[in-house]
Design a protein around this motif. Structure first.
Motif, PDB file in Angstrom:
ATOM      1  N   HIS A 135       5.213   4.122  -8.467  1.00 56.66           N
ATOM      2  CA  HIS A 135       3.765   4.005  -8.594  1.00 56.66           C
ATOM      3  C   HIS A 135       3.090   5.152  -7.850  1.00 56.66           C
ATOM      4  O   HIS A 135       3.590   5.632  -6.836  1.00 56.66           O
ATOM      5  N   THR A 136       1.957   5.589  -8.366  1.00 56.16           N
ATOM      6  CA  THR A 136       1.191   6.648  -7.698  1.00 56.16           C
ATOM      7  C   THR A 136       0.014   6.082  -6.918  1.00 56.16           C
ATOM      8  O   THR A 136      -0.742   6.833  -6.310  1.00 56.16           O
ATOM      9  N   HIS A 137      -0.134   4.775  -6.929  1.00 58.12           N
ATOM     10  CA  HIS A 137      -1.197   4.086  -6.203  1.00 58.12           C
ATOM     11  C   HIS A 137      -0.589   2.817  -5.628  1.00 58.12           C
ATOM     12  O   HIS A 137       0.506   2.404  -6.022  1.00 58.12           O
ATOM     13  N   TYR A 138      -1.265   2.184  -4.702  1.00 56.02           N
ATOM     14  CA  TYR A 138      -0.711   1.001  -4.062  1.00 56.02           C
ATOM     15  C   TYR A 138      -0.413  -0.100  -5.071  1.00 56.02           C
ATOM     16  O   TYR A 138      -1.002  -0.168  -6.139  1.00 56.02           O
ATOM     17  N   SER A 145      -0.339  -2.261 -10.202  1.00 53.63           N
ATOM     18  CA  SER A 145      -0.775  -1.205  -9.312  1.00 53.63           C
ATOM     19  C   SER A 145      -2.143  -0.688  -9.705  1.00 53.63           C
ATOM     20  O   SER A 145      -2.539  -0.743 -10.874  1.00 53.63           O
ATOM     21  N   GLY A 146      -2.866  -0.158  -8.733  1.00 54.15           N
ATOM     22  CA  GLY A 146      -4.159   0.454  -8.968  1.00 54.15           C
ATOM     23  C   GLY A 146      -4.110   1.681  -9.853  1.00 54.15           C
ATOM     24  O   GLY A 146      -5.129   2.126 -10.365  1.00 54.15           O
ATOM     25  N   ASP A 147      -2.914   2.250 -10.054  1.00 56.25           N
ATOM     26  CA  ASP A 147      -2.796   3.430 -10.916  1.00 56.25           C
ATOM     27  C   ASP A 147      -2.723   3.037 -12.382  1.00 56.25           C
ATOM     28  O   ASP A 147      -2.600   3.897 -13.261  1.00 56.25           O
ATOM     29  N   GLN A 198      -0.583  -3.971  -5.871  1.00 55.23           N
ATOM     30  CA  GLN A 198      -1.454  -5.045  -5.421  1.00 55.23           C
ATOM     31  C   GLN A 198      -0.793  -6.410  -5.347  1.00 55.23           C
ATOM     32  O   GLN A 198      -1.039  -7.168  -4.421  1.00 55.23           O
ATOM     33  N   GLU A 253       0.838  -1.204   0.000  1.00 58.34           N
ATOM     34  CA  GLU A 253       0.000   0.000   0.000  1.00 58.34           C
ATOM     35  C   GLU A 253       0.874   1.256   0.000  1.00 58.34           C
ATOM     36  O   GLU A 253       0.420   2.321  -0.424  1.00 58.34           O
ATOM     37  N   ASP A 254       2.122   1.148   0.431  1.00 51.70           N
ATOM     38  CA  ASP A 254       3.006   2.322   0.474  1.00 51.70           C
ATOM     39  C   ASP A 254       3.555   2.698  -0.913  1.00 51.70           C
ATOM     40  O   ASP A 254       4.428   3.543  -1.035  1.00 51.70           O
ATOM     41  N   LYS A 255       3.043   2.035  -1.954  1.00 49.79           N
ATOM     42  CA  LYS A 255       3.369   2.336  -3.360  1.00 49.79           C
ATOM     43  C   LYS A 255       4.761   1.875  -3.767  1.00 49.79           C
ATOM     44  O   LYS A 255       5.322   2.357  -4.741  1.00 49.79           O
TER      45      LYS A 255
END
Length: 102
Positions: A77-80, A97-99, A82, A56-58
């Motif tokens: 990454h700009t989002h966590y 990543s979610g981004d 996964q 989660e800390d990217k």
């Protein structure tokens, strides 16, 4: 995630750690600390010498499985992040990543 030889298991946790366990006895072998948020995914390299973790800390972090030492911190990454897929003996992987980046 199981090591290639099945002797160890790596687990990801909301407590910001990765733990490596002896698969036969259940004994904790290593506690890998350094992430600043929940860890979502882990994978061993093909030869079992390193572990990669996604958080989660990217970041994705690469660890020495025997000593627990952090070898590398991958940022960008700009989002966590996964999960991790496709590790080999050279620790080649895809971080998802979610981004939308990989």
């Amino acid at each position: 995630a199981f090591s290639g030889d099945g002797s160890r298991v790596a687990s990801a946790s909301g407590d910001k750690t990765v733990r490596i366990w002896d698969a036969a006895s259940g004994k904790e072998l290593q506690k890998l600390e350094g992430h600043t948020d929940a860890v979502y995914g882990v994978a061993f390299s093909g030869d079992g010498s390193t572990v990669a973790s996604a958080s989660e800390d990217k970041t994705v972090r690469i660890w020495d499985a025997a000593s627990g030492k952090e070898l590398q911190k991958l940022e960008g990454h700009t989002h966590y992040v996964q999960k991790l897929e496709g590790l080999t003996s050279n620790v080649n992987a895809v971080a998802i990543s979610g981004d939308g980046s990989r």
